[in-house]
Design a protein around this motif. Structure first.
Motif, short mmCIF file in Angstrom:
data_model
loop_
_atom_site.label_atom_id
_atom_site.label_comp_id
_atom_site.label_asym_id
_atom_site.label_seq_id
_atom_site.Cartn_x
_atom_site.Cartn_y
_atom_site.Cartn_z
N ILE A 131 -15.07 -16.01 8.41
CA ILE A 131 -14.12 -14.89 8.37
C ILE A 131 -14.57 -13.80 9.33
N ASP A 132 -13.62 -12.96 9.75
CA ASP A 132 -13.93 -11.90 10.70
C ASP A 132 -14.52 -10.66 10.03
N MET A 133 -14.04 -10.35 8.83
CA MET A 133 -14.49 -9.14 8.17
C MET A 133 -14.21 -9.18 6.68
N VAL A 134 -14.89 -8.30 5.99
CA VAL A 134 -14.64 -8.04 4.58
C VAL A 134 -14.25 -6.57 4.49
N VAL A 135 -13.13 -6.29 3.87
CA VAL A 135 -12.74 -4.90 3.63
C VAL A 135 -12.53 -4.73 2.14
N SER A 136 -12.70 -3.53 1.69
CA SER A 136 -12.46 -3.28 0.28
C SER A 136 -11.06 -2.71 0.11
N VAL A 137 -10.44 -3.09 -0.98
CA VAL A 137 -9.12 -2.59 -1.34
C VAL A 137 -9.16 -2.20 -2.80
N CYS A 138 -8.19 -1.41 -3.20
CA CYS A 138 -8.03 -1.12 -4.61
C CYS A 138 -6.54 -1.15 -4.92
N GLU A 139 -6.24 -1.52 -6.13
CA GLU A 139 -4.84 -1.53 -6.53
C GLU A 139 -4.34 -0.09 -6.54
N THR A 140 -3.13 0.09 -6.09
CA THR A 140 -2.56 1.43 -6.05
C THR A 140 -1.42 1.56 -7.06
N LYS A 141 -1.30 2.72 -7.61
CA LYS A 141 -0.20 2.99 -8.53
C LYS A 141 1.09 3.23 -7.76
N SER A 142 0.96 3.53 -6.48
CA SER A 142 2.13 3.81 -5.64
C SER A 142 2.73 2.50 -5.16
N ASN A 143 3.89 2.16 -5.65
CA ASN A 143 4.54 0.93 -5.25
C ASN A 143 5.28 1.15 -3.93
N PRO A 144 4.94 0.40 -2.88
CA PRO A 144 5.54 0.63 -1.57
C PRO A 144 7.04 0.42 -1.54
N TYR A 145 7.58 -0.29 -2.51
CA TYR A 145 9.02 -0.51 -2.55
C TYR A 145 9.77 0.77 -2.91
N TYR A 146 9.04 1.77 -3.42
CA TYR A 146 9.69 2.99 -3.85
C TYR A 146 9.20 4.25 -3.16
#
Length: 185
Positions: A131-146
């Protein structure tokens, strides 16, 4: 991969527009950049830690921790639109010119002061040559559909996701994630 194969890179330009001088603003009585330096020092020795900055005041703050800044980042790599990737390549080129060829870069953004060594070890353990990289993410309460908007070519905000979406209770979307600088446990 050995500890000597890893460069801990702390990018800290001086020209932040959103929060001026943010990398040296005090948080808990210490300049923000101190947190990234401290966690890097808990992972390796100073020879494998690089603060990349264009700013003399940031250099003085770093030197107050008895850490040397190996070079001054050129101004063309310290602009609002400079990709972080270019900053990484610049640092790697510098070390290559010194005879050191790092295989892995751990990017420690000063704006993520609450990471701990176990977060970094976890990310390093996830990394592989496949793999090229590892990035960290977190679940967001902000739904991009809205709620997410982008600027269009005319300078106006438009919804990022177009469509007629039902209220969230009726329609199930996969969990949205945002980039995050600290891996979650």
């Amino acid at each position: 991969m050995t500890a000597e194969d890893i460069l801990y890179l702390i990018p800290a330009r001086g020209g932040s527009k959103g929060i001026p001088r943010k990398n040296i603003k005090l948080l808990g009585g210490k300049p923000l950049i101190h947190y990234s330096i401290e966690v890097a020092r808990r992972m390796t020795d100073d020879a494998h830690i690089c603060v990349s900055t264009d700013d003399e005041e940031i250099i003085r703050v770093v030197q107050a921790l008895n850490m040397q800044v190996p070079f001054v980042r050129p101004s063309e790599l310290a602009q609002d639109n400079t990709p972080t990737y270019e900053v990484i390549l610049h640092a790697l080129d510098f070390y290559r010119s010194q005879g050191k060829n790092y295989k892995v870069v751990v990017l420690l953004q000063p704006t993520s002061p609450f990471r701990e060594p176990w977060h970094i070890r976890k990310a390093i353990n996830l990394f592989s040559s496949e793999i090229d990289m590892v990035v960290s993410v977190c679940e967001t309460k902000s739904n991009p559909y809205y709620v997410l908007f982008e600027e269009n070519t005319d300078g106006f905000l438009v919804k990022s996701k177009q469509g007629n979406f039902l209220p969230a209770k009726r329609l199930r979307f996969s969990a949205p994630y945002k980039l995050h600088s600290v891996p979650n446990p």
